[in-house]
Design a protein around this motif. Sequence first.
Motif, PDB file in Angstrom:
ATOM      1  N   SER A 161      27.059 -36.911  31.619  1.00  0.00           N
ATOM      2  CA  SER A 161      27.701 -37.936  32.452  1.00  0.00           C
ATOM      3  C   SER A 161      27.299 -37.810  33.918  1.00  0.00           C
ATOM      4  O   SER A 161      27.396 -38.760  34.687  1.00  0.00           O
ATOM      5  N   LEU A 162      26.849 -36.635  34.304  1.00  0.00           N
ATOM      6  CA  LEU A 162      26.472 -36.437  35.707  1.00  0.00           C
ATOM      7  C   LEU A 162      25.094 -37.000  36.013  1.00  0.00           C
ATOM      8  O   LEU A 162      24.762 -37.256  37.165  1.00  0.00           O
ATOM      9  N   THR A 163      24.295 -37.187  34.968  1.00  0.00           N
ATOM     10  CA  THR A 163      22.917 -37.613  35.218  1.00  0.00           C
ATOM     11  C   THR A 163      22.855 -39.040  35.751  1.00  0.00           C
ATOM     12  O   THR A 163      21.863 -39.427  36.357  1.00  0.00           O
ATOM     13  N   SER A 164      23.915 -39.829  35.531  1.00  0.00           N
ATOM     14  CA  SER A 164      23.915 -41.197  36.057  1.00  0.00           C
ATOM     15  C   SER A 164      24.023 -41.200  37.576  1.00  0.00           C
ATOM     16  O   SER A 164      23.752 -42.203  38.224  1.00  0.00           O
ATOM     17  N   ARG A 165      24.417 -40.079  38.140  1.00  0.00           N
ATOM     18  CA  ARG A 165      24.606 -40.014  39.590  1.00  0.00           C
ATOM     19  C   ARG A 165      23.347 -39.531  40.311  1.00  0.00           C
ATOM     20  O   ARG A 165      23.268 -39.625  41.541  1.00  0.00           O
ATOM     21  N   THR A 166      22.410 -38.965  39.588  1.00  0.00           N
ATOM     22  CA  THR A 166      21.236 -38.419  40.261  1.00  0.00           C
ATOM     23  C   THR A 166      20.115 -39.455  40.302  1.00  0.00           C
ATOM     24  O   THR A 166      20.121 -40.433  39.552  1.00  0.00           O
ATOM     25  N   THR A 167      19.156 -39.234  41.179  1.00  0.00           N
ATOM     26  CA  THR A 167      18.058 -40.198  41.289  1.00  0.00           C
ATOM     27  C   THR A 167      16.953 -39.917  40.272  1.00  0.00           C
ATOM     28  O   THR A 167      16.108 -40.767  40.015  1.00  0.00           O
ATOM     29  N   ARG A 168      16.948 -38.742  39.715  1.00  0.00           N
ATOM     30  CA  ARG A 168      15.916 -38.392  38.741  1.00  0.00           C
ATOM     31  C   ARG A 168      16.507 -37.421  37.733  1.00  0.00           C
ATOM     32  O   ARG A 168      17.239 -36.496  38.118  1.00  0.00           O
ATOM     33  N   ASN A 169      16.185 -37.636  36.479  1.00  0.00           N
ATOM     34  CA  ASN A 169      16.725 -36.776  35.428  1.00  0.00           C
ATOM     35  C   ASN A 169      15.590 -36.090  34.672  1.00  0.00           C
ATOM     36  O   ASN A 169      14.691 -36.754  34.161  1.00  0.00           O
ATOM     37  N   LEU A 170      15.674 -34.801  34.600  1.00  0.00           N
ATOM     38  CA  LEU A 170      14.709 -34.021  33.819  1.00  0.00           C
ATOM     39  C   LEU A 170      15.433 -33.443  32.610  1.00  0.00           C
ATOM     40  O   LEU A 170      16.577 -33.008  32.722  1.00  0.00           O
ATOM     41  N   THR A 171      14.749 -33.453  31.481  1.00  0.00           N
ATOM     42  CA  THR A 171      15.320 -32.842  30.289  1.00  0.00           C
ATOM     43  C   THR A 171      14.407 -31.707  29.844  1.00  0.00           C
ATOM     44  O   THR A 171      13.185 -31.874  29.780  1.00  0.00           O
ATOM     45  N   ILE A 172      15.013 -30.589  29.560  1.00  0.00           N
ATOM     46  CA  ILE A 172      14.236 -29.430  29.108  1.00  0.00           C
ATOM     47  C   ILE A 172      14.700 -29.046  27.706  1.00  0.00           C
ATOM     48  O   ILE A 172      15.898 -29.086  27.399  1.00  0.00           O
ATOM     49  N   ALA A 173      13.751 -28.737  26.854  1.00  0.00           N
ATOM     50  CA  ALA A 173      14.070 -28.282  25.491  1.00  0.00           C
ATOM     51  C   ALA A 173      13.012 -27.288  25.049  1.00  0.00           C
ATOM     52  O   ALA A 173      11.808 -27.514  25.263  1.00  0.00           O
ATOM     53  N   ASP A 174      13.446 -26.210  24.501  1.00  0.00           N
ATOM     54  CA  ASP A 174      12.545 -25.178  23.972  1.00  0.00           C
ATOM     55  C   ASP A 174      11.463 -24.753  24.963  1.00  0.00           C
ATOM     56  O   ASP A 174      10.318 -24.506  24.591  1.00  0.00           O
ATOM     57  N   GLY A 175      11.819 -24.713  26.222  1.00  0.00           N
ATOM     58  CA  GLY A 175      10.870 -24.215  27.206  1.00  0.00           C
ATOM     59  C   GLY A 175       9.891 -25.227  27.750  1.00  0.00           C
ATOM     60  O   GLY A 175       8.958 -24.861  28.473  1.00  0.00           O
ATOM     61  N   TRP A 176      10.059 -26.510  27.389  1.00  0.00           N
ATOM     62  CA  TRP A 176       9.185 -27.571  27.904  1.00  0.00           C
ATOM     63  C   TRP A 176      10.027 -28.645  28.579  1.00  0.00           C
ATOM     64  O   TRP A 176      11.148 -28.909  28.160  1.00  0.00           O
ATOM     65  N   ILE A 177       9.442 -29.311  29.584  1.00  0.00           N
ATOM     66  CA  ILE A 177      10.075 -30.512  30.133  1.00  0.00           C
ATOM     67  C   ILE A 177       9.734 -31.656  29.174  1.00  0.00           C
ATOM     68  O   ILE A 177       8.565 -32.017  29.007  1.00  0.00           O
ATOM     69  N   VAL A 178      10.743 -32.193  28.515  1.00  0.00           N
ATOM     70  CA  VAL A 178      10.481 -33.234  27.503  1.00  0.00           C
ATOM     71  C   VAL A 178      10.953 -34.613  27.965  1.00  0.00           C
ATOM     72  O   VAL A 178      10.724 -35.607  27.270  1.00  0.00           O
ATOM     73  N   GLY A 179      11.598 -34.698  29.095  1.00  0.00           N
ATOM     74  CA  GLY A 179      12.029 -35.999  29.603  1.00  0.00           C
ATOM     75  C   GLY A 179      12.054 -35.991  31.112  1.00  0.00           C
ATOM     76  O   GLY A 179      12.407 -34.988  31.728  1.00  0.00           O
ATOM     77  N   ASP A 180      11.621 -37.114  31.713  1.00  0.00           N
ATOM     78  CA  ASP A 180      11.599 -37.211  33.176  1.00  0.00           C
ATOM     79  C   ASP A 180      11.773 -38.684  33.529  1.00  0.00           C
ATOM     80  O   ASP A 180      10.873 -39.493  33.303  1.00  0.00           O
ATOM     81  N   SER A 181      12.933 -39.048  34.022  1.00  0.00           N
ATOM     82  CA  SER A 181      13.157 -40.456  34.341  1.00  0.00           C
ATOM     83  C   SER A 181      13.792 -40.598  35.709  1.00  0.00           C
ATOM     84  O   SER A 181      14.536 -39.722  36.167  1.00  0.00           O
ATOM     85  N   ARG A 182      13.452 -41.739  36.349  1.00  0.00           N
ATOM     86  CA  ARG A 182      14.058 -42.031  37.651  1.00  0.00           C
ATOM     87  C   ARG A 182      14.834 -43.324  37.553  1.00  0.00           C
ATOM     88  O   ARG A 182      14.532 -44.180  36.726  1.00  0.00           O
ATOM     89  N   LYS A 183      15.803 -43.448  38.444  1.00  0.00           N
ATOM     90  CA  LYS A 183      16.562 -44.698  38.476  1.00  0.00           C
ATOM     91  C   LYS A 183      15.639 -45.847  38.859  1.00  0.00           C
ATOM     92  O   LYS A 183      14.807 -45.706  39.754  1.00  0.00           O
ATOM     93  N   GLU A 184      15.840 -46.992  38.204  1.00  0.00           N
ATOM     94  CA  GLU A 184      15.026 -48.171  38.483  1.00  0.00           C
ATOM     95  C   GLU A 184      15.122 -48.578  39.950  1.00  0.00           C
ATOM     96  O   GLU A 184      14.165 -48.979  40.566  1.00  0.00           O
ATOM     97  N   ASN A 185      16.323 -48.506  40.489  1.00  0.00           N
ATOM     98  CA  ASN A 185      16.530 -49.001  41.850  1.00  0.00           C
ATOM     99  C   ASN A 185      16.391 -47.919  42.914  1.00  0.00           C
ATOM    100  O   ASN A 185      16.749 -48.120  44.057  1.00  0.00           O
ATOM    101  N   ASP A 186      15.881 -46.757  42.512  1.00  0.00           N
ATOM    102  CA  ASP A 186      15.735 -45.692  43.493  1.00  0.00           C
ATOM    103  C   ASP A 186      14.543 -45.989  44.393  1.00  0.00           C
ATOM    104  O   ASP A 186      13.438 -46.239  43.918  1.00  0.00           O
ATOM    105  N   ASP A 187      14.786 -45.966  45.677  1.00  0.00           N
ATOM    106  CA  ASP A 187      13.690 -46.285  46.602  1.00  0.00           C
ATOM    107  C   ASP A 187      12.833 -45.065  46.905  1.00  0.00           C
ATOM    108  O   ASP A 187      11.965 -45.106  47.740  1.00  0.00           O
ATOM    109  N   ARG A 188      13.091 -43.987  46.186  1.00  0.00           N
ATOM    110  CA  ARG A 188      12.269 -42.799  46.410  1.00  0.00           C
ATOM    111  C   ARG A 188      11.300 -42.579  45.257  1.00  0.00           C
ATOM    112  O   ARG A 188      10.992 -41.479  44.874  1.00  0.00           O
ATOM    113  N   SER A 189      10.862 -43.700  44.642  1.00  0.00           N
ATOM    114  CA  SER A 189       9.928 -43.572  43.533  1.00  0.00           C
ATOM    115  C   SER A 189       8.596 -43.032  44.053  1.00  0.00           C
ATOM    116  O   SER A 189       8.309 -43.078  45.240  1.00  0.00           O
ATOM    117  N   LEU A 190       7.807 -42.540  43.155  1.00  0.00           N
ATOM    118  CA  LEU A 190       6.662 -41.735  43.554  1.00  0.00           C
ATOM    119  C   LEU A 190       5.364 -42.215  42.935  1.00  0.00           C
ATOM    120  O   LEU A 190       5.375 -42.994  41.980  1.00  0.00           O
TER     121      LEU A 190
END
Lengths: 302, 266
Positions: free
Chosen positions: A228-257
């Motif tokens: 539930s906290l990930t909706s508040r951040t500008t970018r969400n990383l997911t880690i599983a079994d020692g790998w980064i398996v997910g990386d998403s940013r908010k659509e409306n975040d003006d700090r896109s890269l």
Amino acid sequence: MNTPRASRKPVVELAQHGMSSPEAMIDMHGIVKTFKSAAGEVTVLKGIDLTIYRGEFVSLVGKSGSGKSTLLNMITGIDHPTQGRMVIGGTDIYTSVTESQRSRWRGRNLGIVFQFFQLLPMLTLLENVMLSMDFAEMYDFEERPERAMALLKLVGLEAFANKLPALVSTGQQQLAAIARALACDPPLLVADEPTGNLDSKSANAIIDLFEELARAGKTVLMVTHDPSLTSRTTRNLTIADGWIVGDSRKENDDRSLPESEATGADSTSGANVPPAMEGIASHWDASQTPGERLPHNERGRL
Amino acid sequence: MQSMSIPLQYPDSPAVQPALVELLDVIKVYSTAAGEFPALKGINVQIGKSEFVGIIGKSGAGKSTLLNMITGVDHLTSGEVIVRADGSPVSIHKMKEDEIASWRGQHLGIVYQSFQLLPMLTLVENIMLPMDLCGKFSPKGSRARALELLRLVEIEGHADKLPSQISGGQQQRVAIARALANDPPILVADEPTGSLDSVTSEHIFEVFEHLVSEQGKTIVMVTHDETLAPRFTRTLEILDGELMPMNRAGDGTGRRLVYEHTPGLA
């Protein structure tokens, strides 16, 4: 304990920096961490490549044992990677750096927030906040109580400055721990399950504060197991079994890269260069409401 | 309950000394949703210089609350705690919060079960912290003293490591060194060996014994381990917020008190 004197000058003052392109705050390549145990070797991180930019508010989620706290410990230097390169704010923190040099670097550049606060129980909140200024040599001895009080004011705890941690709520203890993490005005804050020991109201207050800090230019990286906290951040990383398996940013975040900088197997992030953020030299004003207190600054210096 | 003031007298010291720590009719009541809970029911006790006092009792008996009254970490409901750390009596619960914090930093060293070292600081930095707050030592002097204290607890080889890089027993040694940073006459320790294995616990206990016998420190230690009783110079047993009428004098390393009953109790 000296009572903080009336401010002679703004205690929290912005440095002015210009910036026209996103700047990497954390840049890691091939981070591997293997633990040796009686049962044999366990590789918890299996070669992480990841870049986090200044001003991002990033959540790192993963199940217990996924490697999220281990990854955080690689960033803070509290534990060392088995292989790989970790560059933070332009400093390669594991190459040709002694433990004491790394400790000094950490004191100046990194604020760490723990799940269980880690406030020293025999010291007042004010003293706990002052402690972190001891080794950074950024503030004069006489200036420290004043600055610590300003930081407690920032998190709404000035009335509790002379209380011991045991005499305030757990939410207030965590706010004090954040004030301590900000003591030396680091550009990067890392938080390991900072709301894991708090009720939802206190947790919201902590996340509100992180949002403010990120808007002011701090980079905030938060480990959590709470989706539930990930909706508040500008970018969400997911880690599983020692790998980064997910990386998403908010659509409306003006700090896109830039796309070339996007990382992760399932990146859904937007990929645009953010507009240059204005470096605003501003002074601390205690009369402002909490939401107005933090000035914006892309370098993350308050 | 009437408070009594019984001067302490040791077999090898005919001079009567005022108590270093004196608790007078100390009552602590907690208000809970279920009503009021009396944690301490009128404690009267005196502790002299160079005593190694064990406060023994079961979980919930009030032993940690008693310790918190001595440190001023918690407020008492009624009564008084007087400490003569530098000879002059100080009624610690009559001080303001900032005054007591400053006083505590100079006169008391506190050791916790969970060590409470800051994980982002090296061992030597952890020990320097209280010195820097106290202002008694220069930055250079505080580092030199921190290294000396690490030598005292036999862990100087790890000075620049982080707490996570050493064992639990080693972390507790560092915590003891930190408690000694400002050279306080009194150390209080709340279950300091509670999370350590028996061999490591023994090493920590030996450090405490050394501090009492060689440096004249006064140590008040809370434990639920009754087998440690003979090792203290005095044992106070607490049950349901009250001190048991008789307490045992240890035959360990320190000096034995003449009397063997708890002062203030019939």
